[in-house]
Design an enzyme around this catalytic site. Structure first.
Site, PDB file in Angstrom:
ATOM      1  CB  THR A 182       5.422  -7.890   0.394  1.00  6.40           C
ATOM      2  OG1 THR A 182       5.427  -8.852  -0.658  1.00  6.40           O
ATOM      3  CG2 THR A 182       6.425  -6.816   0.019  1.00  6.40           C
ATOM      4  CE1 TYR A 199       3.120  -4.324  -2.550  1.00  8.92           C
ATOM      5  CE2 TYR A 199       4.014  -6.481  -3.077  1.00  8.92           C
ATOM      6  CZ  TYR A 199       3.269  -5.666  -2.246  1.00  8.92           C
ATOM      7  OH  TYR A 199       2.709  -6.184  -1.115  1.00  8.92           O
TER       8      TYR A 199
END
Ligand code: UDP
Length: 338
Positions: free
Chosen positions: A120, A144
């Protein structure tokens, strides 16, 4: 009968996993979907068998990989909501990090040593640069992003120690839907900007808001790089081919190099759909950096990848077509508009 190379797709019943499975099947692979269906949908596993299983179950993974003669794994099974990761980090580290370690163990026990990893743009956090190059990773600002960055580092060590090769694909903002209308974004609760804006227009999200208007950006709202999920899918197929052809991999951005603010996205959603929604501005969402825009040069060179479906109108039209099918207009709104 033509022989197809089997690949395992963890999280193949989710949004990005299903689009990548479709692209892999179209490129001649046999995608085996491995998903615990905690957030995935059985009807999204359309391009090969569905095996219901958890990534923590190394033994089951080893058996599945052996049984299907799996040559490489695409790993999507993970939690991905930034805000939730801030309030419940254990959920993120346990699933995204410990779960991936179990998967790696299952793969190695079965002799499978090629992985395409769903990473990501959140590995950059407040990179403070625009566009962001791959070398800027590590300044993560939420659990995250940290969970994905930890896995990237683990994979670097696995490459050095075990010749276990991987491609980490750092997605910026995945969006849009396949034109077939059979797969798209379907989450409960929905947290992402474009689907929430569309669902607000349909009456399915009542508290839609712009999160923060006081960022140091041209219009004060946060800027992101939005990439169509079918562009991501094409890059995954290129990454698979790279590994199967003996490449050792690396980490690459998947973005367009163009940033749009939250307000620009909302304006485009209203323009493309011809509908309106009351606009509320709320405080910033915890863990959100002001700007994340990719420098896509390295993925172009290494994977031969260039985003070709990621114009904003294409993204919003394809997402709107999916949402109209997936979440029909609420009855009272339909009646009011009749
Ligand atoms: N956002 C927003 N309203 C929403 C959902 C998201 O203003 O209902 C903002 C969010 O704060 C971020 C941007 O839209 O600045 C993109 O968020 P999203 O959750 O879609 O993706 P992320 O960048 O977190 O991966």
């Amino acid at each position: 009968m033509t022989y197809k190379i089997s690949i395992l797709v963890t999280g193949g019943a989710g949004y990005i996993g299903s689009h990548c499975s479709k692209a892999a099947a179209e490129a001649g692979f046999m995608p085996i979907c491995y998903d615990n269906l905690s957030t995935g949908h059985a009807d999204f596993a359309r391009w090969g068998p569905l095996i219901v299983g958890d990534i923590h179950d190394s033994g089951k993974l080893t058996s599945v990989i052996r049984e299907h003669n799996v040559q490489a794994v695409m790993h999507f099974a993970a939690f991905s909501a930034v805000g939730e990761s801030v309030v419940d980090p254990q959920k993120y580290y346990f699933n995204n990090v410990a779960g991936t370690l179990a998967l790696l163990r299952g793969m190695r026990d079965a002799g499978c040593d090629k992985l395409v990893f769903s990473s990501t743009g959140a590995v950059y956090g407040n990179a403070g640069r625009d566009p962001i190059q791959e070398s800027a990773a590590g300044q993560t600002v939420n659990p995250y992003g940290r969970s994905k960055w930890m896995v990237e580092q683990i994979l670097t060590d696995y490459r050095a120690a075990y010749q276990f090769n991987s491609v980490c694909l750092r997605y910026f903002n995945a969006c849009g839907a396949d034109p077939s209308g059979s797969i798209g974004e379907r989450r409960d609760p929905e947290t992402h900007l474009i689907p929430r804006a569309l669902m607000a227009l349909q009456g399915h999200v009542s508290n839609f808001a712009i999160f923060g208007e006081d960022y140091d950006t041209p219009d004060g709202t946060a800027v992101r790089d939005y990439i169509h999920v079918n562009d991501l899918a094409a890059a995954h197929v290129a990454a698979l081919q790279l590994l199967l052809n003996g490449g050792s991999g690396g980490a690459f951005n998947l973005g367009t190099g163009v940033g749009y603010s939250v307000r620009q996205i909302v304006d485009a959603v209203l323009a493309e759909t011809g509908r309106s929604v009351p606009l509320v501005v709320r405080e910033r969402r915890a863990g959100d950096p002001p700007i994340l825009v990719a420098d896509p040069a390295q993925s172009e060179t290494a994977l031969g990848f260039k985003a070709t479906h990621s114009g904003l109108p294409d993204i919003i039209r394809s997402a709107w077509a999916w949402h109209q099918k997936a979440h029909p207009l609420r009855e009272d709104i339909r009646e009011a508009q009749a």
